[in-house]
Write a protein that holds these residues in place. Structure first.
Motif, PDB file in Angstrom:
ATOM      1  N   UNK A 288       0.511   0.981  -0.780  1.00 17.31           N
ATOM      2  CA  UNK A 288      -0.258  -0.037  -0.380  1.00 17.31           C
ATOM      3  C   UNK A 288      -1.517   0.475   0.513  1.00 17.31           C
ATOM      4  N   UNK A 289      -1.410   1.805   1.041  1.00 16.04           N
ATOM      5  CA  UNK A 289      -2.603   2.450   1.575  1.00 16.04           C
ATOM      6  C   UNK A 289      -3.671   2.873   0.369  1.00 16.04           C
ATOM      7  N   UNK A 290      -3.143   3.304  -0.429  1.00 18.00           N
ATOM      8  CA  UNK A 290      -4.059   3.719  -1.595  1.00 18.00           C
ATOM      9  C   UNK A 290      -4.808   2.542  -1.988  1.00 18.00           C
ATOM     10  N   UNK A 291      -3.813   1.207  -2.255  1.00 17.71           N
ATOM     11  CA  UNK A 291      -4.547   0.427  -2.632  1.00 17.71           C
ATOM     12  C   UNK A 291      -5.689  -0.369  -1.798  1.00 17.71           C
ATOM     13  N   UNK A 292      -5.274  -0.234  -0.576  1.00 17.89           N
ATOM     14  CA  UNK A 292      -6.608  -0.632   0.519  1.00 17.89           C
ATOM     15  C   UNK A 292      -7.736   0.129   0.325  1.00 17.89           C
ATOM     16  N   UNK A 293      -7.305   1.441   0.355  1.00 23.78           N
ATOM     17  CA  UNK A 293      -8.580   2.382   0.221  1.00 23.78           C
ATOM     18  C   UNK A 293      -9.211   2.080  -1.015  1.00 23.78           C
ATOM     19  N   UNK A 294      -8.804   1.750  -2.219  1.00 28.75           N
ATOM     20  CA  UNK A 294      -9.500   1.571  -3.451  1.00 28.75           C
ATOM     21  C   UNK A 294     -10.341   0.174  -3.144  1.00 28.75           C
ATOM     22  N   UNK A 295      -9.721  -0.703  -2.504  1.00 34.21           N
ATOM     23  CA  UNK A 295     -10.400  -2.168  -2.147  1.00 34.21           C
ATOM     24  C   UNK A 295     -11.565  -1.840  -1.289  1.00 34.21           C
ATOM     25  N   UNK A 296     -11.267  -0.954  -0.159  1.00 30.77           N
ATOM     26  CA  UNK A 296     -12.602  -0.560   0.449  1.00 30.77           C
ATOM     27  C   UNK A 296     -13.609  -0.003  -0.086  1.00 30.77           C
ATOM     28  N   UNK A 297     -13.138   0.929  -1.037  1.00 33.73           N
ATOM     29  CA  UNK A 297     -14.255   1.522  -1.740  1.00 33.73           C
ATOM     30  C   UNK A 297     -15.055   0.643  -2.516  1.00 33.73           C
ATOM     31  N   UNK A 298     -14.347  -0.291  -3.336  1.00 32.09           N
ATOM     32  CA  UNK A 298     -14.804  -1.452  -4.224  1.00 32.09           C
ATOM     33  C   UNK A 298     -15.840  -2.349  -3.289  1.00 32.09           C
ATOM     34  N   UNK A 299     -15.381  -2.692  -2.091  1.00 33.41           N
ATOM     35  CA  UNK A 299     -16.130  -3.315  -1.279  1.00 33.41           C
ATOM     36  C   UNK A 299     -17.347  -2.818  -0.944  1.00 33.41           C
TER      37      UNK A 299
END
Length: 242
Positions: free
Chosen positions: A65-76
């Motif tokens: 979940x942390x990896x997914x959140x980090x990926x979403x933040x980078x995409x954002x």
């Protein structure tokens, strides 16, 4: 010494050749105790292993979940950077064009100023959306819930479109119940849908904003003639954000 002998011990030099032996007529007592203890050890071991597996799964899920959140933040960040760059580039081009002109034509200048105002409003909305997302992530943003007429939400979103509103067709049912929500947040949500419809449509834009009540729920729907998303892309988007 017999098979039932449990333990033996020498009696010492005083009685050479003599040994003391402890034996039981029935060895089932020890076997039963040993079997019971073995069963307890197996149960405890199984519980420990199961707990370790559950803990490992929870850690792996949390890490994922942390990896997914980090990926979403980078995409954002990448998306916001791109979205901010677009109006800034347009504003810079308009200003440079005006500054390079030897004399100002009133009609052209007024048109460019309107475009600058539109891009400035767009830039302000992007920054507001980004700040709102940041406050939501830090649990420092509170919605102001109140009774709202859906038509006010539609009017606010269309008005924010500026000159682009001429390409938007509004269709509203005659009887629409009031909704309870945050007025600014709803306007922003509908406006984002309209912006995407405008951005991903061709030159001949056909955008329809429809408001209706379905089974007691008010629905805001935006339809356009843009490129859209394939079913596979839609599934990936839902898996990514939910």
């Amino acid at each position: 010494m017999t098979e039932s002998t449990v333990a033996t011990a020498s009696l010492g030099p005083e009685l050479p050749g003599w040994r003391l032996a402890l034996s039981l007529d029935d060895r089932t007592l020890f076997n039963t105790a040993a079997d019971g203890r073995m069963a307890r050890y197996l149960v405890i071991g199984s519980i420990v292993i199961a707990a370790m597996l559950v803990l490992g799964l929870l850690i792996a899920r949390g890490f994922g979940r942390q990896v997914q959140l980090a990926r979403l933040k980078n995409d954002l960040v990448a998306t916001v950077s791109h979205e901010l760059k677009t109006p800034l580039t347009a504003m810079r081009a308009l200003v440079d064009t005006l500054l390079d002109a030897e004399q100002f034509d009133e009609k052209t200048t007024r048109e460019y100023l309107k475009l600058l105002a539109t891009e400035n409003a767009r830039l302000s909305r992007l920054i507001d959306n980004f700040l709102t997302f940041s406050r939501l992530e830090r649990n420092k943003f509170k919605f102001q819930f109140e009774s709202i007429d859906p038509r006010q939400v539609v009017d606010g979103a269309v008005a924010a479109m500026g000159e682009r509103a001429g390409k938007v067709t509004v269709e509203a049912a005659s009887q629409i119940p009031s909704v309870r929500g945050d007025h600014d947040a709803l306007v922003t949500a509908v406006l984002n849908l309209l912006d995407n419809a405008w951005k991903y449509s061709g030159d001949e834009k056909r955008i329809v904003l429809r408001t209706e009540a379905r089974n007691g729920v008010v629905c805001f729907a935006v339809k356009d003639n843009g490129i859209g998303l394939s079913p596979g892309e839609t599934k990936r988007v839902f898996r990514r954000f939910y």
